[in-house]
Write a protein that holds these residues in place. Structure first.
Motif, PDB file in Angstrom:
ATOM      1  N   THR A  81       0.851  -1.189   0.000  1.00 12.29           N
ATOM      2  CA  THR A  81       0.000   0.000   0.000  1.00 12.29           C
ATOM      3  C   THR A  81       0.887   1.238   0.000  1.00 12.29           C
ATOM      4  N   CYS A  82       0.279   2.362  -0.283  1.00 12.00           N
ATOM      5  CA  CYS A  82       1.016   3.626  -0.270  1.00 12.00           C
ATOM      6  C   CYS A  82       0.120   4.673   0.389  1.00 12.00           C
ATOM      7  N   PHE A  83       0.725   5.515   1.214  1.00 12.28           N
ATOM      8  CA  PHE A  83      -0.036   6.548   1.916  1.00 12.28           C
ATOM      9  C   PHE A  83      -0.628   7.560   0.926  1.00 12.28           C
ATOM     10  N   TYR A  84       0.035   7.718  -0.210  1.00 13.50           N
ATOM     11  CA  TYR A  84      -0.369   8.716  -1.190  1.00 13.50           C
ATOM     12  C   TYR A  84      -1.001   8.033  -2.396  1.00 13.50           C
ATOM     13  N   PHE A 101       5.663   6.074   2.445  1.00  8.21           N
ATOM     14  CA  PHE A 101       5.171   7.059   3.409  1.00  8.21           C
ATOM     15  C   PHE A 101       5.894   8.397   3.331  1.00  8.21           C
ATOM     16  N   SER A 102       6.536   8.679   2.200  1.00  4.17           N
ATOM     17  CA  SER A 102       7.227   9.964   2.074  1.00  4.17           C
ATOM     18  C   SER A 102       7.500  10.261   0.618  1.00  4.17           C
ATOM     19  N   TYR A 103       7.670  11.526   0.284  1.00  2.00           N
ATOM     20  CA  TYR A 103       8.194  11.873  -1.026  1.00  2.00           C
ATOM     21  C   TYR A 103       8.800  13.256  -0.984  1.00  2.00           C
ATOM     22  N   VAL A 120      -1.938  14.726  -1.133  1.00  3.55           N
ATOM     23  CA  VAL A 120      -3.145  13.896  -1.114  1.00  3.55           C
ATOM     24  C   VAL A 120      -2.806  12.591  -0.428  1.00  3.55           C
ATOM     25  N   THR A 146       7.720  15.784   2.107  1.00  5.34           N
ATOM     26  CA  THR A 146       6.714  15.489   3.109  1.00  5.34           C
ATOM     27  C   THR A 146       6.809  14.021   3.479  1.00  5.34           C
ATOM     28  N   TYR A 147       6.305  13.683   4.646  1.00  2.00           N
ATOM     29  CA  TYR A 147       6.335  12.283   5.056  1.00  2.00           C
ATOM     30  C   TYR A 147       5.246  12.085   6.093  1.00  2.00           C
TER      31      TYR A 147
END
Lengths: 139, 119
Positions: free
Chosen positions: A103-106, A131-133, B92, B115-116
């Motif tokens: 899964t991915c948070f975004y 969980f980051s980018y 998002v 961001t994280y």
């Protein structure tokens, strides 16, 4: 081999190189997706490039692409089409992680940026984990 | 919102170019309506001197779904007399479990941001 035949062959070879140069005219806008969680390029990620219509503020789709094995997507836009304006790159990040059963948070990442001088080159990397980018204007 | 009931969603916005919290930056929180596929504005706020924006949303309102935090980074840099590459930043994200807390920092400069999911 006769001189005229040699000259003919030289003409063919030079023409072939010219054609290669023209088709390889690089996009003034490039990207590079890196999966920083696994230390690999973010390959096979779907992405789209949009330009905003300044009169209606709606987004016009310019290019649909997928990153290659190196996490890049050549040919995003031609010099002719690359006019001043507000652009948006959309990266299908959740889809990318789902293909690896994660899964991915975004659900996706959108990066909106302003091009005031389309004569310059713009490099928009995306460094991504589940969980980051991060992104930056690179070269 | 009482002090004991802090927002399950928090942010921390840092101007890493100048090494300061991004005080006075405007931001907004939106939720995607799953039926209409449009974004509903839930709250607007301003980043305080510490780079935070308390009371973004109440626990009761923070249902599972897709959310968007929009940071007015372009206006922020303009107020400091600087240009920047990004007119705004939208993050998002998906909330599957509304009982968890979600901390979404934004570290940014005129030509970069990150961001994280923090804690």
């Amino acid at each position: 081999m006769s001189v005229s035949r040699l000259q003919q062959l030289k003409g063919h070879i030079l023409a072939e190189n010219k054609i290669k140069e023209m088709s390889a005219s690089p996009s003034p806008l490039t990207t590079h997706v890196l999966n920083t969680a696994q230390g690999v390029p973010g390959s096979n990620m779907a992405l789209r490039l949009y330009r905003q219509d300044p009169s209606t503020n709606t987004w016009n789709l310019i290019t649909t692409g997928t990153t290659n094995d190196d996490g890049r997507c050549p040919g995003l836009i031609t010099k002719e089409m690359f006019t001043s304006g507000v652009y948006k790159m959309l990266f299908e990040t959740a889809q990318y992680w789902a293909s690896m059963e994660e899964t991915c948070f975004y659900p996706y990442v959108e990066i909106v940026f302003s091009i005031n001088d389309p004569g310059q080159k713009y490099h928009i990397p995306l460094l991504l984990s589940r969980f980051s980018y991060s992104t930056y204007r690179g070269s | 919102m009482s002090a004991a009931e802090s927002s399950p969603l928090t942010t921390h916005v840092l101007n890493t170019s100048d090494g300061v919290p991004a005080a006075r930056m405007a931001l907004s929180l939106h939720r995607l309506d799953s039926n209409l596929k449009i974004w509903t504005l839930l709250n607007i706020g301003t980043i305080n001197q510490d780079g935070r924006c308390p009371e973004l949303i109440s626990g009761a309102d923070f249902t599972a779904g897709m959310y968007k935090l929009r940071f007015e980074t372009g206006s922020y840099w303009e107020s400091l007399g600087k240009t920047s590459f990004y007119p705004y930043v939208e993050v998002v994200f998906t909330v599957r479990d509304q009982d968890q807390t979600f901390h979404l920092p934004l570290l940014f400069t005129p030509f970069s941001y990150s961001t994280y999911r923090g804690s």
